[in-house]
Scaffold this motif. Sequence first.
Motif, PDB file in Angstrom:
ATOM      1  N   ARG A  53       2.015 -11.181  -2.670  1.00 47.53           N
ATOM      2  CA  ARG A  53       0.982 -11.696  -1.763  1.00 47.53           C
ATOM      3  C   ARG A  53       1.051 -11.006  -0.413  1.00 47.53           C
ATOM      4  NH1 ARG A  53       2.519 -17.032  -3.419  1.00 47.53           N
ATOM      5  NH2 ARG A  53       3.489 -17.236  -1.384  1.00 47.53           N
ATOM      6  N   LEU A  54       2.258 -10.719   0.024  1.00 47.03           N
ATOM      7  CA  LEU A  54       2.442 -10.073   1.321  1.00 47.03           C
ATOM      8  C   LEU A  54       1.893  -8.644   1.313  1.00 47.03           C
ATOM      9  CD1 LEU A  54       3.763 -10.619   4.095  1.00 47.03           C
ATOM     10  CD2 LEU A  54       5.825  -9.570   3.200  1.00 47.03           C
ATOM     11  N   ASN A  55       2.044  -7.971   0.184  1.00 44.44           N
ATOM     12  CA  ASN A  55       1.583  -6.585   0.093  1.00 44.44           C
ATOM     13  C   ASN A  55       0.074  -6.464  -0.083  1.00 44.44           C
ATOM     14  OD1 ASN A  55       4.150  -5.574   0.427  1.00 44.44           O
ATOM     15  ND2 ASN A  55       4.586  -5.529  -1.753  1.00 44.44           N
ATOM     16  N   ASN A  56      -0.584  -7.564  -0.450  1.00 44.87           N
ATOM     17  CA  ASN A  56      -2.037  -7.533  -0.540  1.00 44.87           C
ATOM     18  C   ASN A  56      -2.621  -7.445   0.872  1.00 44.87           C
ATOM     19  OD1 ASN A  56      -1.966  -7.757  -3.291  1.00 44.87           O
ATOM     20  ND2 ASN A  56      -2.273  -9.965  -3.298  1.00 44.87           N
ATOM     21  N   VAL A  57      -3.561  -6.548   1.047  1.00 42.70           N
ATOM     22  CA  VAL A  57      -4.196  -6.386   2.348  1.00 42.70           C
ATOM     23  C   VAL A  57      -5.218  -7.501   2.516  1.00 42.70           C
ATOM     24  CG1 VAL A  57      -5.607  -4.861   3.771  1.00 42.70           C
ATOM     25  CG2 VAL A  57      -3.881  -3.905   2.254  1.00 42.70           C
ATOM     26  N   ALA A  90      -9.384  -4.753   8.253  1.00 41.29           N
ATOM     27  CA  ALA A  90      -8.087  -5.199   7.745  1.00 41.29           C
ATOM     28  C   ALA A  90      -7.303  -5.865   8.872  1.00 41.29           C
ATOM     29  CB  ALA A  90      -7.299  -4.023   7.185  1.00 41.29           C
ATOM     30  N   GLU A  91      -6.559  -6.892   8.502  1.00 39.62           N
ATOM     31  CA  GLU A  91      -5.741  -7.595   9.477  1.00 39.62           C
ATOM     32  C   GLU A  91      -4.611  -6.681   9.936  1.00 39.62           C
ATOM     33  OE1 GLU A  91      -3.797 -12.037   9.786  1.00 39.62           O
ATOM     34  OE2 GLU A  91      -4.327 -11.212   7.857  1.00 39.62           O
ATOM     35  N   ASP A  92      -4.311  -6.720  11.218  1.00 39.70           N
ATOM     36  CA  ASP A  92      -3.318  -5.794  11.758  1.00 39.70           C
ATOM     37  C   ASP A  92      -2.085  -6.538  12.257  1.00 39.70           C
ATOM     38  OD1 ASP A  92      -2.173  -3.420  12.586  1.00 39.70           O
ATOM     39  OD2 ASP A  92      -3.024  -3.560  14.588  1.00 39.70           O
ATOM     40  N   ASN A  93      -1.192  -6.852  11.337  1.00 40.05           N
ATOM     41  CA  ASN A  93       0.121  -7.394  11.713  1.00 40.05           C
ATOM     42  C   ASN A  93       1.174  -6.752  10.814  1.00 40.05           C
ATOM     43  OD1 ASN A  93      -0.508  -8.690   9.372  1.00 40.05           O
ATOM     44  ND2 ASN A  93      -0.017 -10.739  10.085  1.00 40.05           N
ATOM     45  N   MET A  94       1.079  -5.444  10.674  1.00 41.36           N
ATOM     46  CA  MET A  94       1.930  -4.702   9.751  1.00 41.36           C
ATOM     47  C   MET A  94       3.413  -4.790  10.103  1.00 41.36           C
ATOM     48  SD  MET A  94       0.044  -3.772   7.369  1.00 41.36           S
ATOM     49  CE  MET A  94       1.094  -2.653   6.481  1.00 41.36           C
ATOM     50  N   SER A  95       3.751  -4.788  11.384  1.00 40.50           N
ATOM     51  CA  SER A  95       5.176  -4.839  11.744  1.00 40.50           C
ATOM     52  C   SER A  95       5.789  -6.155  11.268  1.00 40.50           C
ATOM     53  CB  SER A  95       5.359  -4.678  13.247  1.00 40.50           C
ATOM     54  OG  SER A  95       4.726  -5.738  13.940  1.00 40.50           O
ATOM     55  N   HIS A  96       5.027  -7.229  11.382  1.00 44.90           N
ATOM     56  CA  HIS A  96       5.495  -8.530  10.895  1.00 44.90           C
ATOM     57  C   HIS A  96       5.667  -8.489   9.374  1.00 44.90           C
ATOM     58  CE1 HIS A  96       5.715 -12.825  10.188  1.00 44.90           C
ATOM     59  NE2 HIS A  96       4.660 -12.736   9.390  1.00 44.90           N
ATOM     60  N   LYS A  97       4.710  -7.900   8.677  1.00 50.26           N
ATOM     61  CA  LYS A  97       4.772  -7.826   7.219  1.00 50.26           C
ATOM     62  C   LYS A  97       5.942  -6.968   6.752  1.00 50.26           C
ATOM     63  CE  LYS A  97       0.003  -8.724   5.913  1.00 50.26           C
ATOM     64  NZ  LYS A  97      -1.164  -8.235   5.179  1.00 50.26           N
ATOM     65  N   VAL A  98       6.215  -5.885   7.459  1.00 48.35           N
ATOM     66  CA  VAL A  98       7.317  -4.997   7.078  1.00 48.35           C
ATOM     67  C   VAL A  98       8.655  -5.726   7.218  1.00 48.35           C
ATOM     68  CG1 VAL A  98       8.566  -2.905   7.743  1.00 48.35           C
ATOM     69  CG2 VAL A  98       6.075  -2.871   7.567  1.00 48.35           C
ATOM     70  N   LEU A 122      12.597 -10.537   2.337  1.00 49.33           N
ATOM     71  CA  LEU A 122      12.360 -11.036   0.984  1.00 49.33           C
ATOM     72  C   LEU A 122      13.004 -10.137  -0.068  1.00 49.33           C
ATOM     73  CD1 LEU A 122       8.629 -12.167   1.309  1.00 49.33           C
ATOM     74  CD2 LEU A 122      10.676 -13.594   1.356  1.00 49.33           C
ATOM     75  N   GLU A 123      12.917  -8.832   0.131  1.00 46.86           N
ATOM     76  CA  GLU A 123      13.533  -7.893  -0.816  1.00 46.86           C
ATOM     77  C   GLU A 123      15.050  -8.055  -0.831  1.00 46.86           C
ATOM     78  OE1 GLU A 123      12.347  -5.915  -3.064  1.00 46.86           O
ATOM     79  OE2 GLU A 123      10.223  -5.847  -2.558  1.00 46.86           O
ATOM     80  N   LYS A 124      15.634  -8.288   0.344  1.00 45.89           N
ATOM     81  CA  LYS A 124      17.090  -8.477   0.436  1.00 45.89           C
ATOM     82  C   LYS A 124      17.507  -9.756  -0.301  1.00 45.89           C
ATOM     83  CE  LYS A 124      20.832  -8.714   3.795  1.00 45.89           C
ATOM     84  NZ  LYS A 124      21.191  -8.728   5.221  1.00 45.89           N
ATOM     85  N   ARG A 125      16.752 -10.844  -0.090  1.00 46.32           N
ATOM     86  CA  ARG A 125      17.051 -12.104  -0.795  1.00 46.32           C
ATOM     87  C   ARG A 125      16.912 -11.940  -2.298  1.00 46.32           C
ATOM     88  NH1 ARG A 125      13.418 -16.655   1.524  1.00 46.32           N
ATOM     89  NH2 ARG A 125      14.211 -17.680  -0.344  1.00 46.32           N
ATOM     90  N   LYS A 126      15.892 -11.218  -2.719  1.00 43.27           N
ATOM     91  CA  LYS A 126      15.670 -10.984  -4.147  1.00 43.27           C
ATOM     92  C   LYS A 126      16.829 -10.192  -4.745  1.00 43.27           C
ATOM     93  CE  LYS A 126      12.574  -8.673  -7.319  1.00 43.27           C
ATOM     94  NZ  LYS A 126      11.555  -7.646  -7.415  1.00 43.27           N
TER      95      LYS A 126
END
Length: 133
Positions: free
Chosen positions: A25-29, A55-63, A69-73
């Motif tokens: 969901r996070l990777n969906n623009v 497109a919504e511009d909050n890429m730094s937050h998403k990164v 999330l990747e670390k927890r996974k």
Amino acid sequence: MNRKKLQNYRDLCKEIERLENRINRLNNVSYVRDTVDASNPNFPYERIRIHIAGAEDNMSHKVKLNKILEKRKAQAEKQKIEIEEFIASIKEARVRIVFEDRFIHGMSWIEISKKFGRLDESYARKICERFFE
């Protein structure tokens, strides 16, 4: 390996699935739309509405969130693999079957005992308890 870690296996599977969904969901623009008031560039300079989209511009937050999330996974997958390796390392087949059915498949003690032809739930439970002694 202790019993609590083994019982955590099914929760780890659920957590991994939820994290994968959040990452997807996070990777969906996401696109946003809005309207703004403007002035007509030609005379009589009337007020007009213009629709804008982008497109919504909050890429730094998403990164940052994606890294967390990747670390927890990765941690959950590592724990899951440790449990799988532990169960695979058990030498006695009967004990291995009991552990796999109970901790990986989430079967009840009575269901596991019935697989061995026993009607008492304590049969499978005692196999597990004796292993930890």
